[in-house]
Design a protein around this motif. Structure first.
Motif, PDB file in Angstrom:
ATOM      1  N   ALA A  34      -9.764   8.470  -4.450  1.00 44.71           N
ATOM      2  CA  ALA A  34      -8.549   7.754  -4.078  1.00 44.71           C
ATOM      3  C   ALA A  34      -7.816   7.272  -5.321  1.00 44.71           C
ATOM      4  O   ALA A  34      -8.441   6.879  -6.311  1.00 44.71           O
ATOM      5  N   ALA A  44      -4.269   4.938  -6.819  1.00 47.59           N
ATOM      6  CA  ALA A  44      -3.273   3.898  -6.522  1.00 47.59           C
ATOM      7  C   ALA A  44      -2.461   3.669  -7.786  1.00 47.59           C
ATOM      8  O   ALA A  44      -2.944   3.901  -8.900  1.00 47.59           O
ATOM      9  N   ALA A 100       0.839  -1.194   0.000  1.00 50.44           N
ATOM     10  CA  ALA A 100       0.000   0.000   0.000  1.00 50.44           C
ATOM     11  C   ALA A 100       0.877   1.248   0.000  1.00 50.44           C
ATOM     12  O   ALA A 100       1.890   1.306   0.695  1.00 50.44           O
ATOM     13  N   GLU A 101       0.515   2.219  -0.804  1.00 47.34           N
ATOM     14  CA  GLU A 101       1.264   3.471  -0.893  1.00 47.34           C
ATOM     15  C   GLU A 101       0.306   4.636  -0.667  1.00 47.34           C
ATOM     16  O   GLU A 101      -0.859   4.597  -1.059  1.00 47.34           O
ATOM     17  N   THR A 102       0.828   5.671  -0.013  1.00 44.43           N
ATOM     18  CA  THR A 102       0.016   6.854   0.267  1.00 44.43           C
ATOM     19  C   THR A 102       0.162   7.847  -0.876  1.00 44.43           C
ATOM     20  O   THR A 102       1.238   8.399  -1.094  1.00 44.43           O
ATOM     21  N   THR A 110       1.245  13.415  -9.560  1.00 41.22           N
ATOM     22  CA  THR A 110       1.310  12.080  -8.958  1.00 41.22           C
ATOM     23  C   THR A 110       1.969  11.104  -9.924  1.00 41.22           C
ATOM     24  O   THR A 110       2.817  10.293  -9.524  1.00 41.22           O
ATOM     25  N   PRO A 145      -4.763  11.637   4.412  1.00 45.95           N
ATOM     26  CA  PRO A 145      -4.461  10.780   3.250  1.00 45.95           C
ATOM     27  C   PRO A 145      -4.658   9.307   3.568  1.00 45.95           C
ATOM     28  O   PRO A 145      -4.651   8.890   4.740  1.00 45.95           O
ATOM     29  N   LEU A 146      -4.859   8.509   2.535  1.00 44.44           N
ATOM     30  CA  LEU A 146      -5.068   7.072   2.678  1.00 44.44           C
ATOM     31  C   LEU A 146      -3.922   6.317   2.021  1.00 44.44           C
ATOM     32  O   LEU A 146      -3.377   6.758   1.011  1.00 44.44           O
ATOM     33  N   ALA A 147      -3.564   5.190   2.597  1.00 43.47           N
ATOM     34  CA  ALA A 147      -2.577   4.297   1.991  1.00 43.47           C
ATOM     35  C   ALA A 147      -3.334   3.148   1.340  1.00 43.47           C
ATOM     36  O   ALA A 147      -4.059   2.408   2.018  1.00 43.47           O
TER      37      ALA A 147
END
Length: 226
Positions: free
Chosen positions: A101, A103, A83-85, A159, A133-135
């Motif tokens: 979100a 990814a 998982a990456e933020t 990004t 932020p979310l991972a």
């Protein structure tokens, strides 16, 4: 008869004429621009209509082809990863603030090594001005619609630039379905609504241009007649 002998109020209004011509050209230019936007929007709506029933094609096949691949439904298999933020993307949907979100999906497709996924709207963050932020890890499988970053809101291009070493594809995959499905995220690949009022805007600009000419002609007639 010399110009000096002509009363001031009877002289031809050179300044007014130049100003009117400049304004007329600008108004007509805006009308033509709106007609070009109309043609673009009609093509876009036609592509979206076809997209509703189009089967998903392998991402590698689409990226290997020529031309713009935007608004193409594709499928992709992502390599397992941690998982990456990544930054959440701000948006407005149905009048509410929403956060989308993202990814990174690492895959091998036509010389590219990755593609950024837009997973959809994080339901729990709706209405929040500054969410944490979310991972997130990329799903194993994803099906969605390719979009060019410049056509989307948010700084997705920045990004993508973070993963330059992976040679990311020049598109964002707006996910329609994913396996496994990320918890708490609602896929929203297409805009909630797409307005098409460019013909109305074009007619407005052309109408203003014609009105301007009538006003100029009326003023000139009164000036020369008085």
């Amino acid at each position: 008869m010399s110009d000096a002998s002509v009363p001031k109020d009877r002289r031809f209004p050179i300044g007014l004429t130049i100003a009117t011509l400049v304004a007329f050209v600008i108004l007509c230019g805006l009308g033509v621009w709106q007609l070009k936007r109309l043609a673009w929007k009609q093509d876009l709506l036609a592509r979206i209509e076809v997209l509703k029933t189009a089967p998903a094609r392998p991402l590698a096949t689409v990226l290997a082809g020529k031309g713009d691949a935007s608004w193409t439904r594709v499928s992709v298999t992502c390599a397992p990863g941690q998982a990456e933020t990544l930054p959440l993307v701000y948006g407005v949907r149905d009048g509410d603030i929403v956060w989308r979100a993202t990814a990174i999906c690492r895959t091998s497709a036509a010389g590219y090594g990755a593609i950024l996924l837009d997973l959809g709207v994080v339901k729990a963050l709706t209405g929040q001005p500054t969410p944490a932020p979310l991972a997130l890890a990329a799903p194993t499988q994803a099906v969605g619609v390719l979009m060019a970053p410049k056509s989307l809101g948010g700084d997705r291009a920045a990004t993508v630039a973070r993963f330059a070493a992976d040679k990311p594809a020049p598109y964002i995959l707006m996910v329609e379905s994913a396996t496994p499905a990320p918890a708490g995220i609602t896929p929203a690949p297409l805009p909630a609504e797409i307005s098409n009022r460019h013909l109305e805007y074009a007619l407005t600009w052309f109408g203003l241009a014609v009105t301007l000419l009538f006003i100029y002609a009326a003023m000139l007639w009164r000036k020369m007649r008085s």
